[in-house]
Design a protein around this motif. Structure first.
Motif, PDB file in Angstrom:
ATOM      1  N   LYS A  33      10.520  12.452  -3.901  1.00 26.85           N
ATOM      2  CA  LYS A  33      11.709  13.249  -3.971  1.00 26.85           C
ATOM      3  C   LYS A  33      13.038  12.248  -4.417  1.00 26.85           C
ATOM      4  O   LYS A  33      13.755  12.691  -5.371  1.00 26.85           O
ATOM      5  N   TYR A  34      13.167  10.932  -3.567  1.00 22.77           N
ATOM      6  CA  TYR A  34      14.263   9.955  -3.824  1.00 22.77           C
ATOM      7  C   TYR A  34      14.232   9.271  -5.018  1.00 22.77           C
ATOM      8  O   TYR A  34      13.156   8.787  -5.317  1.00 22.77           O
ATOM      9  N   ARG A  35      15.503   8.718  -5.383  1.00 21.42           N
ATOM     10  CA  ARG A  35      15.263   7.739  -6.528  1.00 21.42           C
ATOM     11  C   ARG A  35      16.345   6.386  -5.938  1.00 21.42           C
ATOM     12  O   ARG A  35      17.240   6.656  -5.385  1.00 21.42           O
ATOM     13  N   ALA A  36      15.316   5.384  -6.262  1.00 22.63           N
ATOM     14  CA  ALA A  36      16.109   4.099  -5.740  1.00 22.63           C
ATOM     15  C   ALA A  36      17.290   3.595  -6.803  1.00 22.63           C
ATOM     16  O   ALA A  36      18.304   3.217  -6.551  1.00 22.63           O
ATOM     17  N   ASN A  37      16.989   3.927  -7.986  1.00 23.22           N
ATOM     18  CA  ASN A  37      17.889   3.495  -9.132  1.00 23.22           C
ATOM     19  C   ASN A  37      17.899   4.619 -10.163  1.00 23.22           C
ATOM     20  O   ASN A  37      16.642   4.745 -10.960  1.00 23.22           O
TER      21      ASN A  37
ATOM     22  N   SER B   2       0.668  -1.145  -0.041  1.00 23.29           N
ATOM     23  CA  SER B   2      -0.031   0.056   0.171  1.00 23.29           C
ATOM     24  C   SER B   2       0.889   1.261  -0.089  1.00 23.29           C
ATOM     25  O   SER B   2       0.186   2.315  -0.439  1.00 23.29           O
ATOM     26  N   ILE B   3       2.171   1.296   0.494  1.00 20.30           N
ATOM     27  CA  ILE B   3       2.865   2.332   0.606  1.00 20.30           C
ATOM     28  C   ILE B   3       3.086   2.998  -0.770  1.00 20.30           C
ATOM     29  O   ILE B   3       3.452   2.393  -1.778  1.00 20.30           O
ATOM     30  N   GLU B   4       3.344   4.258  -0.729  1.00 22.28           N
ATOM     31  CA  GLU B   4       3.929   5.086  -1.959  1.00 22.28           C
ATOM     32  C   GLU B   4       5.387   5.129  -2.156  1.00 22.28           C
ATOM     33  O   GLU B   4       6.147   5.091  -1.093  1.00 22.28           O
ATOM     34  N   MET B   5       5.725   4.704  -3.243  1.00 29.23           N
ATOM     35  CA  MET B   5       7.054   4.179  -3.548  1.00 29.23           C
ATOM     36  C   MET B   5       7.728   5.088  -4.816  1.00 29.23           C
ATOM     37  O   MET B   5       8.709   4.516  -5.436  1.00 29.23           O
ATOM     38  N   GLY B   6       7.037   6.122  -5.269  1.00 22.14           N
ATOM     39  CA  GLY B   6       7.384   7.181  -6.308  1.00 22.14           C
ATOM     40  C   GLY B   6       6.084   7.666  -6.575  1.00 22.14           C
ATOM     41  O   GLY B   6       5.120   7.646  -6.204  1.00 22.14           O
ATOM     42  N   ASN B   7       6.268   8.505  -7.863  1.00 25.47           N
ATOM     43  CA  ASN B   7       5.312   9.160  -8.200  1.00 25.47           C
ATOM     44  C   ASN B   7       4.286   8.510  -8.899  1.00 25.47           C
ATOM     45  O   ASN B   7       4.449   7.963 -10.078  1.00 25.47           O
TER      46      ASN B   7
END
Length: 230
Positions: free
Chosen positions: A197-201, A155-160
């Protein structure tokens, strides 16, 4: 007139409690199709005339890499398996930090975040915090720890416009969540404080430092053992 008002309040409260408990029991078994935040983000995209992005693919816990389960616990709530929904020490630390006025730091557990994500809205208020406490209590009593983490990870937000670990894994690493390596899992966990805001890769130097810290915590923590808590 006053009696009618109180009767209305009592009836409304009663049915709200019944409805909330029913929803918690429903989501004990049924995948959560959408959350208030997903709807809010879509409305924001529409109002700002942006492309509508809503990617959310529910997967069972067995199809989520053990690496990712561990990385998120190590990153967000290392006492997840031990507490009953609330980490009082973390809440106290957050309160003391916020009193200094240097910013806002949360002390929410994974259980609290799950309650907020699934049943409530993101904007901070005393009303939301009270309801978050109520729903956290309910899910801790009605769901297992495995279910709480499963719902959280889905359920969590993990990007736009990216929600849940399956969508995040495909978006950031072009692979299913079941195949994430230790470092890839740590990268996804590393962006959770601010996933838009952050990028994982590719990871920035700051995110790389978080990845390294999370990996060390994973090694130190060891395997997740849900059996002793359910």
């Amino acid at each position: 007139m006053l009696k009618r008002f109180f009767r209305f309040v009592l009836k409304s409260t009663f049915w709200l409690v019944v409805l909330s408990v029913a929803m918690v029991f429903l989501y004990k078994k049924v995948p959560v199709p959408a959350t208030p935040l997903m709807v809010i983000r879509s409305i924001e995209q529409y109002q700002e005339d942006k492309d509508m992005v809503w990617v959310h693919d529910w997967v069972a816990m067995d199809n989520i890499s053990k690496n990712l389960q561990l990385a998120v616990v190590c990153s967000e709530d290392q006492l997840f398996l031990k507490h009953e929904g609330f980490d009082l020490k973390a809440i106290e630390k957050a309160y003391q930090y916020n009193k200094k006025g240097k910013g806002i730091k949360g002390g929410s557990t994974i259980s609290q975040q799950t309650a907020k994500n699934v049943f409530l809205w993101p904007k901070r208020s005393w009303l939301r915090k009270g309801l978050e406490t109520y729903f956290t209590f309910l899910i801790e009593k009605i769901w297992t720890k495995t279910r709480i983490l499963e719902v959280y990870l889905n359920s969590i937000e993990m990007g736009n416009g990216i929600y849940g670990v399956e969508a995040a894994s495909q978006f950031w690493f072009k692979k299913p969540a079941s195949q994430l390596t230790q470092k890839e899992a740590a990268a996804i966990a590393a962006i959770l404080p601010n996933p838009r805001k952050y990028r994982a890769n590719p990871a920035t130097p700051y995110i790389n430092s978080r990845i390294n810290w999370i990996v060390k915590q994973m090694v130190y923590f060891g395997a997740l053992d849900f059996k002793t808590n359910e």
